[in-house]
Design a protein around this motif. Structure first.
Motif, PDB file in Angstrom:
ATOM      1  N   ARG A  49      -1.112 -11.686   2.753  1.00  0.00           N
ATOM      2  CA  ARG A  49      -2.580 -11.315   2.002  1.00  0.00           C
ATOM      3  C   ARG A  49      -3.571 -11.015   2.926  1.00  0.00           C
ATOM      4  O   ARG A  49      -4.307 -10.108   2.713  1.00  0.00           O
ATOM      5  CB  ARG A  49      -2.919 -12.977   1.487  1.00  0.00           C
ATOM      6  CG  ARG A  49      -4.197 -12.888   0.816  1.00  0.00           C
ATOM      7  CD  ARG A  49      -4.183 -14.264   0.292  1.00  0.00           C
ATOM      8  NE  ARG A  49      -3.383 -14.723  -1.077  1.00  0.00           N
ATOM      9  CZ  ARG A  49      -3.126 -14.047  -2.174  1.00  0.00           C
ATOM     10  NH1 ARG A  49      -4.148 -13.463  -2.573  1.00  0.00           N
ATOM     11  NH2 ARG A  49      -2.189 -14.723  -2.886  1.00  0.00           N
ATOM     12  N   LEU A  65      -0.949  -4.426   8.487  1.00  0.00           N
ATOM     13  CA  LEU A  65      -0.008  -3.493   7.677  1.00  0.00           C
ATOM     14  C   LEU A  65       1.155  -3.168   8.543  1.00  0.00           C
ATOM     15  O   LEU A  65       1.244  -2.819   9.770  1.00  0.00           O
ATOM     16  CB  LEU A  65      -0.590  -2.263   7.322  1.00  0.00           C
ATOM     17  CG  LEU A  65      -1.851  -2.307   6.464  1.00  0.00           C
ATOM     18  CD1 LEU A  65      -2.401  -0.790   5.848  1.00  0.00           C
ATOM     19  CD2 LEU A  65      -1.774  -3.174   5.350  1.00  0.00           C
ATOM     20  N   PHE A 111      -5.175   6.858   2.166  1.00  0.00           N
ATOM     21  CA  PHE A 111      -4.748   5.821   1.144  1.00  0.00           C
ATOM     22  C   PHE A 111      -4.618   6.425  -0.292  1.00  0.00           C
ATOM     23  O   PHE A 111      -5.241   7.417  -0.714  1.00  0.00           O
ATOM     24  CB  PHE A 111      -5.965   5.117   1.029  1.00  0.00           C
ATOM     25  CG  PHE A 111      -5.898   3.752   0.077  1.00  0.00           C
ATOM     26  CD1 PHE A 111      -6.937   4.134  -1.183  1.00  0.00           C
ATOM     27  CD2 PHE A 111      -5.043   2.610   0.025  1.00  0.00           C
ATOM     28  CE1 PHE A 111      -6.707   3.113  -2.223  1.00  0.00           C
ATOM     29  CE2 PHE A 111      -5.172   1.788  -0.993  1.00  0.00           C
ATOM     30  CZ  PHE A 111      -5.836   2.099  -2.090  1.00  0.00           C
ATOM     31  N   GLN A 132      -1.703  -6.266  -4.900  1.00  0.00           N
ATOM     32  CA  GLN A 132      -1.536  -7.800  -4.698  1.00  0.00           C
ATOM     33  C   GLN A 132      -0.616  -8.372  -5.585  1.00  0.00           C
ATOM     34  O   GLN A 132      -0.912  -8.219  -7.037  1.00  0.00           O
ATOM     35  CB  GLN A 132      -2.864  -8.191  -4.595  1.00  0.00           C
ATOM     36  CG  GLN A 132      -2.839  -9.479  -3.920  1.00  0.00           C
ATOM     37  CD  GLN A 132      -4.144  -9.974  -3.623  1.00  0.00           C
ATOM     38  OE1 GLN A 132      -5.022  -9.321  -3.121  1.00  0.00           O
ATOM     39  NE2 GLN A 132      -4.615 -11.430  -4.241  1.00  0.00           N
ATOM     40  N   ALA A 158      -9.886  -5.236   0.573  1.00  0.00           N
ATOM     41  CA  ALA A 158      -8.443  -4.962   0.711  1.00  0.00           C
ATOM     42  C   ALA A 158      -8.413  -4.242   1.969  1.00  0.00           C
ATOM     43  O   ALA A 158      -9.218  -3.375   2.304  1.00  0.00           O
ATOM     44  CB  ALA A 158      -7.811  -4.542  -0.173  1.00  0.00           C
ATOM     45  N   ARG A 159      -7.296  -4.200   2.641  1.00  0.00           N
ATOM     46  CA  ARG A 159      -7.255  -3.559   3.932  1.00  0.00           C
ATOM     47  C   ARG A 159      -6.524  -2.254   3.875  1.00  0.00           C
ATOM     48  O   ARG A 159      -5.787  -1.780   4.625  1.00  0.00           O
ATOM     49  CB  ARG A 159      -6.191  -4.545   4.812  1.00  0.00           C
ATOM     50  CG  ARG A 159      -6.916  -6.066   5.065  1.00  0.00           C
ATOM     51  CD  ARG A 159      -6.230  -6.712   6.255  1.00  0.00           C
ATOM     52  NE  ARG A 159      -6.782  -6.088   7.379  1.00  0.00           N
ATOM     53  CZ  ARG A 159      -7.948  -6.454   7.857  1.00  0.00           C
ATOM     54  NH1 ARG A 159      -8.639  -7.059   7.363  1.00  0.00           N
ATOM     55  NH2 ARG A 159      -8.035  -5.950   9.376  1.00  0.00           N
ATOM     56  N   GLN A 160      -7.199  -1.531   2.811  1.00  0.00           N
ATOM     57  CA  GLN A 160      -6.782  -0.002   2.953  1.00  0.00           C
ATOM     58  C   GLN A 160      -7.575   0.582   4.130  1.00  0.00           C
ATOM     59  O   GLN A 160      -8.650   0.652   4.115  1.00  0.00           O
ATOM     60  CB  GLN A 160      -7.104   0.660   1.758  1.00  0.00           C
ATOM     61  CG  GLN A 160      -8.490   0.742   1.161  1.00  0.00           C
ATOM     62  CD  GLN A 160      -8.771  -0.384   0.073  1.00  0.00           C
ATOM     63  OE1 GLN A 160      -8.233  -1.512   0.101  1.00  0.00           O
ATOM     64  NE2 GLN A 160      -9.476  -0.153  -0.785  1.00  0.00           N
ATOM     65  N   LEU A 161      -6.706   1.072   4.963  1.00  0.00           N
ATOM     66  CA  LEU A 161      -7.191   1.717   6.174  1.00  0.00           C
ATOM     67  C   LEU A 161      -7.610   3.109   6.061  1.00  0.00           C
ATOM     68  O   LEU A 161      -7.059   3.775   5.489  1.00  0.00           O
ATOM     69  CB  LEU A 161      -6.258   1.548   7.336  1.00  0.00           C
ATOM     70  CG  LEU A 161      -5.958   0.206   7.690  1.00  0.00           C
ATOM     71  CD1 LEU A 161      -4.586   0.230   8.813  1.00  0.00           C
ATOM     72  CD2 LEU A 161      -6.940  -0.756   8.367  1.00  0.00           C
ATOM     73  N   TYR A 220       0.483   5.443   0.918  1.00  0.00           N
ATOM     74  CA  TYR A 220      -0.392   6.202   1.793  1.00  0.00           C
ATOM     75  C   TYR A 220       0.442   7.790   1.462  1.00  0.00           C
ATOM     76  O   TYR A 220       1.510   7.740   1.455  1.00  0.00           O
ATOM     77  CB  TYR A 220      -0.561   6.038   3.121  1.00  0.00           C
ATOM     78  CG  TYR A 220      -1.516   4.802   3.372  1.00  0.00           C
ATOM     79  CD1 TYR A 220      -1.156   3.483   3.250  1.00  0.00           C
ATOM     80  CD2 TYR A 220      -2.969   5.108   3.805  1.00  0.00           C
ATOM     81  CE1 TYR A 220      -2.180   2.654   3.884  1.00  0.00           C
ATOM     82  CE2 TYR A 220      -3.834   4.286   4.149  1.00  0.00           C
ATOM     83  CZ  TYR A 220      -3.247   2.897   3.902  1.00  0.00           C
ATOM     84  OH  TYR A 220      -4.220   1.934   4.096  1.00  0.00           O
ATOM     85  N   SER A 253       1.809  -5.988   3.874  1.00  0.00           N
ATOM     86  CA  SER A 253       1.178  -7.279   4.581  1.00  0.00           C
ATOM     87  C   SER A 253       1.112  -8.423   4.232  1.00  0.00           C
ATOM     88  O   SER A 253       1.170  -8.619   2.772  1.00  0.00           O
ATOM     89  CB  SER A 253      -0.198  -6.630   5.122  1.00  0.00           C
ATOM     90  OG  SER A 253      -0.980  -6.955   4.001  1.00  0.00           O
ATOM     91  N   GLY A 256      -3.167  -9.842   6.396  1.00  0.00           N
ATOM     92  CA  GLY A 256      -2.647  -9.646   7.847  1.00  0.00           C
ATOM     93  C   GLY A 256      -2.469  -8.275   7.901  1.00  0.00           C
ATOM     94  O   GLY A 256      -3.103  -7.434   6.999  1.00  0.00           O
ATOM     95  N   TYR A 294      -3.227   0.326  -3.958  1.00  0.00           N
ATOM     96  CA  TYR A 294      -2.845  -0.979  -3.463  1.00  0.00           C
ATOM     97  C   TYR A 294      -2.441  -1.967  -4.463  1.00  0.00           C
ATOM     98  O   TYR A 294      -3.185  -1.808  -5.387  1.00  0.00           O
ATOM     99  CB  TYR A 294      -4.107  -1.324  -2.781  1.00  0.00           C
ATOM    100  CG  TYR A 294      -4.401  -2.801  -2.278  1.00  0.00           C
ATOM    101  CD1 TYR A 294      -5.603  -3.482  -3.125  1.00  0.00           C
ATOM    102  CD2 TYR A 294      -3.590  -3.415  -1.651  1.00  0.00           C
ATOM    103  CE1 TYR A 294      -5.655  -4.988  -2.853  1.00  0.00           C
ATOM    104  CE2 TYR A 294      -3.617  -4.887  -1.380  1.00  0.00           C
ATOM    105  CZ  TYR A 294      -4.830  -5.754  -1.927  1.00  0.00           C
ATOM    106  OH  TYR A 294      -4.868  -6.948  -1.615  1.00  0.00           O
ATOM    107  N   PHE A 351       0.809  -1.238   0.096  1.00  0.00           N
ATOM    108  CA  PHE A 351       0.052  -0.225   0.113  1.00  0.00           C
ATOM    109  C   PHE A 351       0.902   1.204  -0.073  1.00  0.00           C
ATOM    110  O   PHE A 351       1.907   1.185   0.561  1.00  0.00           O
ATOM    111  CB  PHE A 351      -1.018  -0.041   1.095  1.00  0.00           C
ATOM    112  CG  PHE A 351      -2.034  -1.169   1.431  1.00  0.00           C
ATOM    113  CD1 PHE A 351      -1.221  -2.318   1.743  1.00  0.00           C
ATOM    114  CD2 PHE A 351      -3.159  -1.092   1.076  1.00  0.00           C
ATOM    115  CE1 PHE A 351      -2.227  -3.332   2.050  1.00  0.00           C
ATOM    116  CE2 PHE A 351      -3.944  -2.010   1.322  1.00  0.00           C
ATOM    117  CZ  PHE A 351      -3.445  -3.210   1.549  1.00  0.00           C
TER     118      PHE A 351
END
Lengths: 112, 114
Positions: free
Chosen positions: A97, A101, A45, A50, B99-102, A35, A95, A99, A48, A33
């Motif tokens: 998959r 950050l 954000f 993967q 997805a884990r965008q916070l 930011y 992170s 988990g 992202y 990610f």
């Protein structure tokens, strides 16, 4: 490496200059990610990945911002024709998959 | 539209006393919350989390409380130590399956005075 590594630590750019910020995630982390953290604000954000696939770029503020992760490991965030409002700390996080950050220390960009 | 809000930019507490940091959210789809701690010139590090099926989670000196009806959570640190001085962010991911965008709050600078 032991953690997420970002370089350079500090970057000063003249308005209109292009910059490239690098992120080395934790080995084996699938997700990455980017930011942006403006002064006095929380991280916001940007985008992202993967593996090598950029699954969400909804946070990129303009088409001057571009991110890539061609081999699913190192990522680069490029900002073209920098503006003063681009001045911020740019944080990278990785992170597993599903988990938590883990953040790098960030690159502080100052556009003059 | 700030979905996660931390309305106190700073808090000072005497060493040994309790620190209470507050966070409000507006998105009822949030079902998991995290607190991150950030020292100067470092990235945020995970501190503690809570799922919406609980109203309390404790880890040593740190306890997070969740009030779903009020859309409010708080982080309690007791006893506070000078090394706890940092910026604390609350954060939430979008609903499960994403997805884990916070989404982060704006942070609270905690200063623990010796």
């Amino acid at each position: 490496g032991a953690g997420v590594s970002q370089s350079p630590r500090y970057k000063v750019a003249k308005r209109g200059q292009d910059v490239a910020l690098r992120c080395d995630p934790i080995s084996g982390h699938v997700s990455l990610f980017w930011y942006q953290q403006a002064l006095g604000q929380g991280p916001e954000f940007l985008t992202y990945f993967q593996n090598e696939a950029q699954l969400d770029k909804s946070g990129l503020p303009s088409d001057r911002f571009f991110a890539e992760r061609p081999e699913g490991s190192v990522s680069t965030l490029k900002i073209q024709r920098t503006q003063q409002e681009d001045s911020a700390v740019y944080l990278c996080a990785s992170s597993p998959r599903r988990g938590r950050l883990f953040f790098g220390s960030g690159t502080q960009l100052s556009v003059l | 539209d700030q979905q996660v809000k931390q309305n106190s930019p700073s808090l000072s507490v005497q060493e040994g006393r309790i620190s209470i940091l507050n966070c409000d959210y507006t998105n009822s789809m949030f079902d998991y919350f995290l607190w991150y701690k950030k020292y100067p010139a470092e990235g945020p590090t995970f501190l503690i989390s809570i799922s919406s099926i609980k109203d309390k989670n404790e880890d040593g000196r740190f306890t997070v409380f969740l009030n779903k009806s009020a859309k409010h959570l708080s982080l309690h640190i007791v006893p506070s130590q000078p090394g706890d001085s940092a910026v604390y962010f609350c954060a939430a991911p979008p609903g499960s399956g994403s997805a884990r965008q916070l989404t982060f709050g704006s942070g609270t600078q905690l200063t623990v005075l010796p």
